[in-house]
Structures are given as structure tokens and as C-alpha cells.
Design a protein around this motif. Structure first.
Motif: not given
Length: 420
Positions: A222-223, A243-244, A275-278, A296-301
Motif C-alpha cells: 500500500g502507498l 492493488e492501487s 501482479g496485484s495492481l488493478k 508486467n502488471n497482469s491485473e492492470l486493465q
């Protein structure tokens, strides 16, 4: 009345002189070297130490070393490079309020506690290779640091401070138990804030931070940076479970200043291997010096930079995102490389940036083209800056971002590095 004041002044001076004369002589040494239990016992009588306090290894130390009377050290408080397995588990100076130079404790492999509950001022803090350390209460009481705030290879679970407004370096490395970093009063870090190789999942809270030079975070979950306006050098988040990412007031990453005196290993804005970055939110970001890389941020759409106008170097984007949004983009000084395996993704709109001259270098989409290696020498940086300024029109160029404060800062930081 005057005679009464003079009497009181002379009296106080005499009391102070008498108090000083009661110190053991070693308290006034330029270096008070403690290397035995006998010297330690004598030094424990000091309330002030005029020079450096240096603790070396001795086999007859007790498990707890305490300086019960010590209030100030005008030089450094040092204990470094023990090669022996020192048995001390506790270091205490319960009345110590100030250290004029460095507080540097290193290689006490059994030390669990540093007790300095009223320490508020020090030039530089360095805790290094203290693998058993679980408590260092002075980290939360410090109000003034002129240089570094370094915590490396400890077992601390939390590092918190709500009093410290400024530091040159904040470096938190290799802390295997660390879960939280909260520096709630920190507004400026004039060289860097860096977290590397700590326990995966550190929560980072920097709610007052407005300006930093290099900003590099690894293994965070978290940031919080709601006030950050400028990362003068670079902004990097890597290998994290966050995640964000939100930087609602960040306007620029990298500022132009005289490249002949600047530090040249700026890298731009890089967010990768998370990989959790959305979601990303950089609504105020207008300019990036050097590269903008999101990979390489697999969850980022979705990737959107609604205010971004200028990128000095390259843009490199790779993933399975569904949408990209750069509505204000005017100039890309290098290549634009986009790799996307998402079915149905169209490169047509992005191709328009190349067609209208926004992208100076090559354009690749949907196949990712590796970004060119960057020469980090000052001469090369200067040439790149001058070349960019010739290419960019005065009305839209980075020249408008130059400022006297940035130039002055670059000169100052170069001076700091020369001193170090």
C-alpha cells in the motif's frame, strides 16, 4: 538591580563550571573510546561528551549497556564493525536528547533494544546489520535530522514518526520483519526515499510528502502519497502487491536543470512487476523526464494519464490492458513501444501520434520493442537535453519547467555528494 543580575550570572557560571569540573576527564576527550568495562563504568558518569563516543568490542561488557546520565554528545555516537559475537542485548541512554553528528550502530548481532526515548536531534541515523533488533524507540521521537535516516537489516516490524519534517536520505533496506513505514510529518526528502528487499507487503504512509528527488519502492502492499507534487528525479514502484496507486497531486517526474551539475541516473516513471495492481491514478501528471514504463502488471486493465503532455524519453507499455488514454499528449522524445496480447486491441488511435509527429522515435504496436539502453554519463545527458530543446517548440517544451529552485537544489545536492 544591575549588581543583582551580575551576581546571578556569575553565580550560574560558577555552578556550571563546577558541574563541568566534576565530569570525569574522559568526557572532554575529542574521542571517548570505550573498549573495556572499566572505561564504560567511568563514561557512565558523563552528562555531556564533547567529542565522539565510540564503543568497541570488549569481552567483559554486561548484557545491557546503559549511559544513565548522558544528555548530549557533541560529536558522533558510534559503534561499528564488531567482528566478534558481542553478547550485549540492550543499549540505553534514557536522558540523551541530542547527538551533534552521526548515530551509527552496526553489527551488534544480539542487540534487541535501543532505548533512547527522548532523543530529538541528530545529524544522521544509521542502523545497520542488527538482525535481532526489535525495538528502537528514538526512531519515533526524532524531530530534526540534517542528513540520513537509514534502517538496514533489522527485525523491526514498524517504523513510525510523526515529528520529522525533513531528511536527505530515507533508506529502509533488508528488514525481514517490517510491515509498516509511517512518516506522517515528512514533507521533503531532498535525495531519496527508497525501500528495498524488506519483508514483502510493507504498507507505506507518507501523507505530508510534497517533494522528493528519487522515489523507489519495492515489495509494498500500500502507498499513501496524497500531497506529493514532484519527484525531481524518478518515481519507481517494482515487485509489489499493491492493488492501487494514486498520486492525485503529482505534476511532474523529473525537472529540467543544468545537466552539467545534475545527478544523471534519473529513470523516469516506472511501474512494473506488480501482479496485484488493478488501478493507476495520476490525474495531474503533465511531464515525465526520461522514460514512462508500465510493464508486467497482469491485473492492470486500464491505463490513463489524462493530463500528460510531454515525455522526454521513451514510452514502454506491456500487458493485457483493455484501454489506453493519453488525451493531452504532445511530445514523446524517444520511441513509443506497446506490447499487448489482448484480443481485439486496436493500435489505430495510437498510430496517429506517430503520424502527426507527436512521437519522435519509432512506433511499435502491438509487438513490444525493447527500449534502447541509456547512457547515464553527464555529457550524454547534456547532449540529450539540448537535442530535445532544439526539437521542442518554446511554447510546449520542457524549458517552461525550469526553475531557479531546481537549479539551486541540483548545486546543493552535488555539494552534499562531494562532502560524502
Amino acid at each position: 538591580m544591575l549588581s543583582t543580575i551580575l551576581f546571578l550570572a556569575v553565580g550560574l557560571s560558577s555552578v556550571n563550571a563546577a558541574s563541568r569540573s566534576s565530569f570525569p576527564a574522559i568526557c572532554t576527550n575529542s574521542t571517548l573510546l570505550i573498549d573495556s568495562l572499566d572505561v564504560l563504568t567511568t563514561a557512565q558518569e558523563c552528562t555531556e561528551i564533547d567529542g565522539d563516543l565510540v564503543i568497541q568490542y570488549a569481552s567483559d561488557y554486561p548484557t545491557a549497556i546503559e549511559f544513565p546520565n548522558l544528555r548530549s554528545v557533541f560529536g558522533s555516537f558510534l559503534s561499528i564493525n564488531f567482528n566478534q559475537d558481542i553478547s550485549v542485548t540492550r543499549l540505553s541512554a534514557p536522558n540523551l536528547t541530542a547527538v551533534g553528528s552521526d548515530l551509527y550502530i552496526s553489527r551488534w548481532v544480539n542487540l534487541t533494544t535501543i532505548n533512547m526515548p527522548v532523543l530529538t536531534a541528530v545529524n544522521r541515523v544509521r542502523l545497520n546489520h542488527l538482525p535481532a533488533l526489535t525495538s528502537a524507540n528514538f526512531l519515533s521521537t526524532l524531530e530534526s535530522i540534517e542528513n540520513n535516516y537509514e534502517v538496514t537489516n533489522t527485525s523491526l516490524k514498524e517504523i513510525k514518526n510523526d515529528r520529522l519534517p525533513y531528511a536527505v536520505f530515507v533508506e529502509i533496506f533488508d528488514n525481514k520483519e517490517l510491515e509498516k513505514l509511517e512518516l506522517t510529518a515528512l514533507t521533503n526528502a531532498s535525495y531519496n526515499i527508497a525501500l528495498r528487499r524488506n519483508k514483502p507487503g510493507v504498507e507505506v504512509s507518507l501523507p505530508a510528502l510534497k517533494e522528493v528527488f528519487y522515489f523507489e519502492l519495492q515489495r509494498i502492499s500500500g502507498l499513501e502519497i496524497p500531497e506529493l507534487e514532484s519527484a525531481i528525479g524518478h518515481f519507481i514502484v517494482n515487485d509489489s502487491t499493491v492493488e492501487s496507486l494514486e498520486a492525485p497531486k503529482l505534476q511532474s517526474v523529473g525537472l529540467w536543470y543544468d545537466p552539467s551539475i545534475s545527478i544523471t541516473n534519473n529513470r523516469g516513471l516506472i511501474i512494473q512487476n506488480s501482479g496485484s495492481l488493478k488501478s493507476l491514478s495520476f490525474p495531474a501528471l503533465e511531464a515525465v523526464q526520461l522514460d514512462l514504463v508500465i510493464r508486467n502488471n497482469s491485473e492492470l486493465q486500464d491505463i490513463s494519464f489524462p493530463a500528460l503532455k510531454r515525455v522526454t524519453g521513451n514510452i514502454g507499455l506491456e500487458g493485457t490492458f483493455e484501454s489506453l488514454n493519453f488525451p493531452e499528449l504532445e511530445k514523446v522524445g524517444g520511441i513509443f513501444s506497446l506490447g499487448n496480447d489482448e484480443a481485439g486491441f486496436s493500435c489505430t488511435e495510437l498510430q496517429g501520434f506517430k503520424t502527426n509527429g507527436t512521437i519522435r522515435g519509432a512506433f511499435s504496436c502491438p509487438e513490444y520493442q525493447e527500449l534502447p539502453a541509456r547512457n547515464s554519463s553527464q555529457g550524454s545527458s547534456k547532449n540529450e537535453v539540448e537535442d530535445w530543446l532544439k526539437w521542442t517548440s518554446p511554447s510546449t517544451g520542457f524549458g517552461s519547467l525550469r526553475s531557479t529552485s531546481a537549479v539551486v537544489f541540483a548545486i546543493c545536492i552535488s555539494g552534499v555528494l562531494l562532502v560524502l
